[in-house]
Design an enzyme around this catalytic site. Structure first.
Site, PDB file in Angstrom:
ATOM      1  N   ASN A   1     -10.563 -50.847  60.828  1.00  0.00           N
ATOM      2  CA  ASN A   1     -11.436 -50.408  59.732  1.00  0.00           C
ATOM      3  C   ASN A   1     -11.350 -51.446  58.610  1.00  0.00           C
ATOM      4  O   ASN A   1     -10.366 -51.496  57.889  1.00  0.00           O
ATOM      5  CB  ASN A   1     -10.953 -49.029  59.243  1.00  0.00           C
ATOM      6  CG  ASN A   1     -11.696 -48.558  58.008  1.00  0.00           C
ATOM      7  OD1 ASN A   1     -12.720 -49.128  57.619  1.00  0.00           O
ATOM      8  ND2 ASN A   1     -11.173 -47.508  57.380  1.00  0.00           N
TER       9      ASN A   1
ATOM     10  N   LYS B   1     -13.012 -51.637  55.920  1.00  0.00           N
ATOM     11  CA  LYS B   1     -13.326 -51.113  54.571  1.00  0.00           C
ATOM     12  C   LYS B   1     -14.301 -52.078  53.887  1.00  0.00           C
ATOM     13  O   LYS B   1     -15.130 -52.675  54.571  1.00  0.00           O
ATOM     14  CB  LYS B   1     -12.039 -50.872  53.773  1.00  0.00           C
ATOM     15  CG  LYS B   1     -11.035 -50.054  54.597  1.00  0.00           C
ATOM     16  CD  LYS B   1      -9.892 -49.500  53.818  1.00  0.00           C
ATOM     17  CE  LYS B   1      -8.979 -48.703  54.753  1.00  0.00           C
ATOM     18  NZ  LYS B   1      -7.921 -47.993  54.079  1.00  0.00           N
TER      19      LYS B   1
ATOM     20  N   HIS C   1     -13.526 -40.383  56.498  1.00  0.00           N
ATOM     21  CA  HIS C   1     -12.335 -41.138  56.078  1.00  0.00           C
ATOM     22  C   HIS C   1     -11.857 -40.590  54.728  1.00  0.00           C
ATOM     23  O   HIS C   1     -12.663 -40.198  53.891  1.00  0.00           O
ATOM     24  CB  HIS C   1     -12.659 -42.633  55.972  1.00  0.00           C
ATOM     25  CG  HIS C   1     -11.441 -43.464  55.764  1.00  0.00           C
ATOM     26  ND1 HIS C   1     -10.874 -43.636  54.526  1.00  0.00           N
ATOM     27  CD2 HIS C   1     -10.653 -44.134  56.638  1.00  0.00           C
ATOM     28  CE1 HIS C   1      -9.791 -44.379  54.652  1.00  0.00           C
ATOM     29  NE2 HIS C   1      -9.639 -44.700  55.922  1.00  0.00           N
TER      30      HIS C   1
ATOM     31  N   GLU D   1     -10.910 -41.969  52.130  1.00  0.00           N
ATOM     32  CA  GLU D   1     -11.471 -42.633  50.942  1.00  0.00           C
ATOM     33  C   GLU D   1     -12.846 -42.071  50.614  1.00  0.00           C
ATOM     34  O   GLU D   1     -13.242 -42.004  49.444  1.00  0.00           O
ATOM     35  CB  GLU D   1     -11.503 -44.154  51.161  1.00  0.00           C
ATOM     36  CG  GLU D   1     -10.109 -44.749  50.991  1.00  0.00           C
ATOM     37  CD  GLU D   1      -9.818 -45.962  51.848  1.00  0.00           C
ATOM     38  OE1 GLU D   1     -10.763 -46.641  52.288  1.00  0.00           O
ATOM     39  OE2 GLU D   1      -8.621 -46.225  52.086  1.00  0.00           O
TER      40      GLU D   1
ATOM     41  N   GLU E   1      -4.969 -39.400  60.065  1.00  0.00           N
ATOM     42  CA  GLU E   1      -4.552 -40.379  59.060  1.00  0.00           C
ATOM     43  C   GLU E   1      -3.956 -39.661  57.855  1.00  0.00           C
ATOM     44  O   GLU E   1      -4.697 -39.212  56.971  1.00  0.00           O
ATOM     45  CB  GLU E   1      -5.757 -41.196  58.596  1.00  0.00           C
ATOM     46  CG  GLU E   1      -6.392 -42.014  59.686  1.00  0.00           C
ATOM     47  CD  GLU E   1      -7.080 -43.232  59.101  1.00  0.00           C
ATOM     48  OE1 GLU E   1      -6.678 -44.349  59.447  1.00  0.00           O
ATOM     49  OE2 GLU E   1      -7.995 -43.076  58.281  1.00  0.00           O
TER      50      GLU E   1
ATOM     51  N   GLY F   1      -2.520 -47.371  53.499  1.00  0.00           N
ATOM     52  CA  GLY F   1      -2.376 -48.468  52.545  1.00  0.00           C
ATOM     53  C   GLY F   1      -1.069 -48.445  51.766  1.00  0.00           C
ATOM     54  O   GLY F   1      -0.902 -49.196  50.812  1.00  0.00           O
TER      55      GLY F   1
ATOM     56  N   SER G   1      -0.941 -47.419  57.698  1.00  0.00           N
ATOM     57  CA  SER G   1       0.087 -48.464  57.690  1.00  0.00           C
ATOM     58  C   SER G   1       0.550 -48.865  59.089  1.00  0.00           C
ATOM     59  O   SER G   1       1.735 -49.156  59.300  1.00  0.00           O
ATOM     60  CB  SER G   1       1.267 -48.046  56.802  1.00  0.00           C
ATOM     61  OG  SER G   1       0.837 -47.888  55.458  1.00  0.00           O
TER      62      SER G   1
HETATM   63  P1  PGA Z   1      -4.074 -48.893  56.477  1.00  0.00           P
HETATM   64  O1  PGA Z   1      -5.469 -48.056  56.475  1.00  0.00           O
HETATM   65  O2  PGA Z   1      -3.846 -49.335  57.899  1.00  0.00           O
HETATM   66  O3  PGA Z   1      -4.324 -50.041  55.541  1.00  0.00           O
HETATM   67  O4  PGA Z   1      -3.016 -47.959  56.007  1.00  0.00           O
HETATM   68  C1  PGA Z   1      -5.808 -47.173  57.509  1.00  0.00           C
HETATM   69  C2  PGA Z   1      -7.152 -46.566  57.227  1.00  0.00           C
HETATM   70  O5  PGA Z   1      -7.473 -46.273  56.070  1.00  0.00           O
HETATM   71  O6  PGA Z   1      -7.946 -46.342  58.172  1.00  0.00           O
END
Ligand code: PGA
Length: 268
Positions: free
Chosen positions: A18, A20, A110, A112, A180, A186, A226
């Protein structure tokens, strides 16, 4: 170790990147070319592990054209989709448009988007239904915040989110689910493989209840939050974890290729 091989579960592991809001369409072309070369150098077996990138909307056409022109085995997907068919929805992209670009996958719900764009469970359900209607496979994201974890334990919120997401899709056959935990995204602090397995198993039970055991047995449940090349093996050893949704580490070609090559770290 059932989660890591198709021979035991019938599910092909899925490593999804992903991006983003990173990489414009020119950067995307260079990135996908290099990723394809890295995986080729490593003799990646795409039949054994599916690999996909999820670039921003403005990159999709370029990525689709490159994959098709060079006959790459990489897949791709969008990061969001509108729940509407067409019309006065400024800024939105319909599932029909994604299908017109032969987009195989779309990330829906997601964290976010749920947090920064106040996406509700109902909206997520409508988006899932719109994607399925046009034959784009939804990658449905669910996960609890740190507060949810403290208040309700690990699986209550993801389970409720998945039930809600499937509310308008009682006949869905082809979906992907990504667990997730919001606190792991993140943060550099991934869930433990055991935590991921516990929730993934609960999510598979929900899929069985709503869509039937056959669909539950065939559905890939991913872990995200992560994920790195140094921790992917632990997740992939879990029987109910069938892959990873990778954010930050998917922007580093060598690191993402190494995650896709997880079988080498798992030691089978
Ligand atoms: P990350 O993000 O691997 O940077 O923790 C995962 C995601 O938001 O899909």
């Amino acid at each position: 170790m059932a989660g890591i091989t198709t021979s035991t579960t019938g599910r092909i592991p899925f490593i999804a990147g992903n991006w983003k809001m990173n990489l414009d369409h020119l950067q995307a072309i260079a990135f996908v070319q290099k990723l394809a070369w890295s995986l080729k150098d490593a003799r990646h077996d795409f039949a054994a592990t599916e690999v996909a990138v999820f670039p921003p909307f403005t990159d999709l056409r370029s990525v689709q054209t490159l994959i098709s022109a060079d006959d790459l085995e990489l897949k791709f997907g969008a990061q969001d989709v509108s729940e509407h068919e067409s019309g006065a929805y400024t800024g939105e992209i319909s599932a029909a448009f994604l299908k017109a670009l032969d987009t195989p996958y779309v990330i829906i719900g997601h964290s976010e988007r749920r947090t920064l764009h106040s996406e509700s469970d109902e909206q997520v359900a409508a988006k899932v239904s719109a994607a399925l209607k046009h034959g784009v496979v939804p990658v449905i994201c669910v996960g609890e915040t740190a507060d949810d974890l403290e208040l309700h334990g690990p699986s209550a919120v993801p389970v409720a989110q998945l039930r809600a997401a499937l509310a308008q899709a009682p006949d869905a056959k082809d979906i992907v689910v990504a667990y997730e935990p919001v606190w792991a995204i993140g943060s550099g602090k991934a869930a433990t493989p055991e935590q991921a397995e516990q929730v993934a198993a609960q999510l598979r039970i929900v899929i069985a209840e709503v869509l039937g055991q056959d669909v539950a047995d065939a559905t890939r449940v991913l872990y995200g939050g992560s994920v790195k090349s140094s921790n992917i093996a632990g997740f992939m050893r879990q029987p109910n974890v069938d892959g990873a949704l990778v954010g930050g580490a998917s922007l580093d070609i060598a690191e993402f290729a190494s995650i896709a090559q997880f079988l080498k770290h798992v030691g089978v």
